[in-house]
Every structure is written in structure tokens, then in C-alpha cells.
Design a protein around this motif. Structure first.
Motif, PDB file in Angstrom:
ATOM      1  N   ALA A 155      51.632 -49.752 -76.628  1.00  0.00           N
ATOM      2  CA  ALA A 155      50.365 -49.982 -76.352  1.00  0.00           C
ATOM      3  C   ALA A 155      50.053 -48.943 -75.166  1.00  0.00           C
ATOM      4  O   ALA A 155      48.883 -48.574 -75.023  1.00  0.00           O
ATOM      5  N   ARG A 156      50.761 -48.803 -74.373  1.00  0.00           N
ATOM      6  CA  ARG A 156      50.663 -48.013 -73.208  1.00  0.00           C
ATOM      7  C   ARG A 156      50.327 -46.323 -73.610  1.00  0.00           C
ATOM      8  O   ARG A 156      49.358 -45.818 -73.146  1.00  0.00           O
ATOM      9  N   SER A 174      62.918 -46.329 -67.143  1.00  0.00           N
ATOM     10  CA  SER A 174      62.903 -47.539 -66.430  1.00  0.00           C
ATOM     11  C   SER A 174      64.322 -48.174 -66.221  1.00  0.00           C
ATOM     12  O   SER A 174      65.269 -47.531 -66.584  1.00  0.00           O
ATOM     13  N   GLU A 230      59.512 -56.222 -78.336  1.00  0.00           N
ATOM     14  CA  GLU A 230      58.348 -56.814 -77.441  1.00  0.00           C
ATOM     15  C   GLU A 230      58.093 -55.445 -76.272  1.00  0.00           C
ATOM     16  O   GLU A 230      57.016 -55.159 -76.000  1.00  0.00           O
ATOM     17  N   ARG A 231      59.509 -55.200 -75.766  1.00  0.00           N
ATOM     18  CA  ARG A 231      59.161 -53.778 -75.170  1.00  0.00           C
ATOM     19  C   ARG A 231      58.745 -52.678 -75.726  1.00  0.00           C
ATOM     20  O   ARG A 231      57.949 -51.765 -75.115  1.00  0.00           O
ATOM     21  N   TYR A 232      59.198 -52.324 -76.906  1.00  0.00           N
ATOM     22  CA  TYR A 232      58.538 -51.317 -77.701  1.00  0.00           C
ATOM     23  C   TYR A 232      57.130 -51.532 -77.833  1.00  0.00           C
ATOM     24  O   TYR A 232      56.331 -50.402 -77.602  1.00  0.00           O
ATOM     25  N   ALA A 233      56.650 -52.600 -78.080  1.00  0.00           N
ATOM     26  CA  ALA A 233      55.059 -52.979 -78.286  1.00  0.00           C
ATOM     27  C   ALA A 233      54.531 -52.487 -76.805  1.00  0.00           C
ATOM     28  O   ALA A 233      53.367 -52.209 -76.931  1.00  0.00           O
ATOM     29  N   GLU A 234      55.147 -53.177 -75.888  1.00  0.00           N
ATOM     30  CA  GLU A 234      54.332 -52.788 -74.717  1.00  0.00           C
ATOM     31  C   GLU A 234      54.235 -51.020 -74.342  1.00  0.00           C
ATOM     32  O   GLU A 234      53.323 -50.716 -74.022  1.00  0.00           O
ATOM     33  N   ARG A 235      55.489 -50.577 -74.523  1.00  0.00           N
ATOM     34  CA  ARG A 235      55.210 -48.944 -74.422  1.00  0.00           C
ATOM     35  C   ARG A 235      54.324 -48.555 -75.349  1.00  0.00           C
ATOM     36  O   ARG A 235      53.645 -47.705 -75.237  1.00  0.00           O
ATOM     37  N   TRP A 289      49.143 -49.790 -85.970  1.00  0.00           N
ATOM     38  CA  TRP A 289      50.326 -50.683 -85.153  1.00  0.00           C
ATOM     39  C   TRP A 289      50.942 -51.398 -85.896  1.00  0.00           C
ATOM     40  O   TRP A 289      52.410 -51.298 -85.649  1.00  0.00           O
TER      41      TRP A 289
END
Length: 178
Positions: free
Chosen positions: A48-49, A164, A41-46, A18
Motif C-alpha cells: 500500500a505504501r 525495518s 499483513e506486513r506485505y500488504a502494508e508495504r 491488489w
């Protein structure tokens, strides 16, 4: 810069990778971080998913102790939303088999044009059992050079999609795996 003691490490669990993946992304995409779609932040969301999707795997390349590049992918099946976002009609054989979806590939600037990205890419694809791989590329990235690089690696255009509402329109590509 050439990789002297280049090592490729495979990860099937997000935990040990991570922090390195986040750090690499921030460096590789530094010129785009002002765009909300490319923010850390958006990369981290992607990430994690994606890391909890079937068949997730990452490869991180190291030059000595320094992480210099990464790629990660997961498996998409016939009914996956990945295929449904492509606006062009798709040939049934393309979507009828399990496919490795390359979600991210990036290399830090000093290691670009050294073969590191191809080594990471090939290591990830070679370790897999899916009969084909797919990816999405911004056709404007590097003035089209990134798209051309993928063509030279055997990928062919499939269509376009917008994953998106705030993402750019991307070109979807596919290639057979040995």
C-alpha cells in the motif's frame, strides 16, 4: 512447468492488481509467513505504501488465466530514504540519478527455473526510463542462489541495509539499464 500461453500485464494503478499481488505473495512466501516481517499483513502494508510512491509499476505474469509471478518497483530519487538506509558509503553517481527500485519479485514454485522470473523482471525494467535499477536481496535466500541469480542478470553489490528493525540484513545491488 513451462509457460505455454505466458502473458505479461503491466499495472500503474494498484486497484486492479491488489488481490492478485496479495495472493501471489502469500503463495510465493508461504515458507516464511511465520516470520512477522514476511507476514501477509506486513506485505500488504508495504505494498500500500509503495503503490503510492512515484513511478510505481507492477508486472504480473500469467500462464493462461493463472497468475504465476509478479514484480513491482517505483522510482527513488537522490534524497530518498532508500539510499540513506545503506550502511556502506555510496558513490555519488549511484545516488545522483533517478533509480528504479525493484521492491518485490516472486514466482510460484511450479514456474521457477523456467525463465518466468527473468521475463517479468526484464519486462518491468525495459518499460522504464531510469538509467539504473536497484534491489535488496536476502543474501541467505536460496542458500545464496538468489543473490547469484541477480549477479548473472548484471547487478553488483552496493552495500547492506536493514529496511525495518525486524527485517533481515539485506544486500543492496545496482545495475545500469539500457
Amino acid at each position: 512447468m513451462t509457460a505455454r500461453t505466458f502473458e505479461l500485464r503491466h499495472f500503474h494503478d494498484i486497484e486492479p492488481a491488489w488481490d492478485t499481488l496479495i495472493e501471489l505473495y502469500a503463495d510465493v512466501r508461504a515458507d516464511r509467513l511465520h516470520d512477522p516481517h514476511y507476514s501477509v499483513e506486513r506485505y500488504a502494508e508495504r505494498l500500500a505504501r509503495h503503490a503510492h510512491e512515484p513511478g510505481w509499476e507492477a508486472v504480473i505474469g500469467y500462464d493462461g488465466d493463472e497468475a504465476v509471478g509478479y514484480a513491482y518497483a517505483n522510482t527513488v530519487e537522490q534524497d530518498d530514504r532508500y539510499w540513506k538506509r545503506i550502511t556502506s558509503p555510496l558513490a555519488e553517481p549511484v545516488t545522483s540519478v533517478a533509480t528504479l527500485a525493484l521492491k518485490e519479485l516472486g514466482v510460484r514454485v511450479p514456474w521457477r527455473k523456467t525463465g518466468v522470473s527473468k521475463a517479468i523482471h526484464d519486462s518491468l525494467l525495459t518499460a522504464r526510463g531510469e538509467p539504473q535499477a536497484t534491489l535488496m536481496v536476502n543474501p541467505e535466500a536460496g542458500d545464496g542462489k538468489v543473490h547469484d541469480l541477480y549477479v548473472s542478470w548484471g547487478y553488483q553489490d552496493l552495500g547492506v541495509s536493514r529496511p525495518s528493525p525486524d527485517s533481515p540484513v539485506l544486500t543492496d545491488m545496482v545495475r545500469a539499464l539500457p
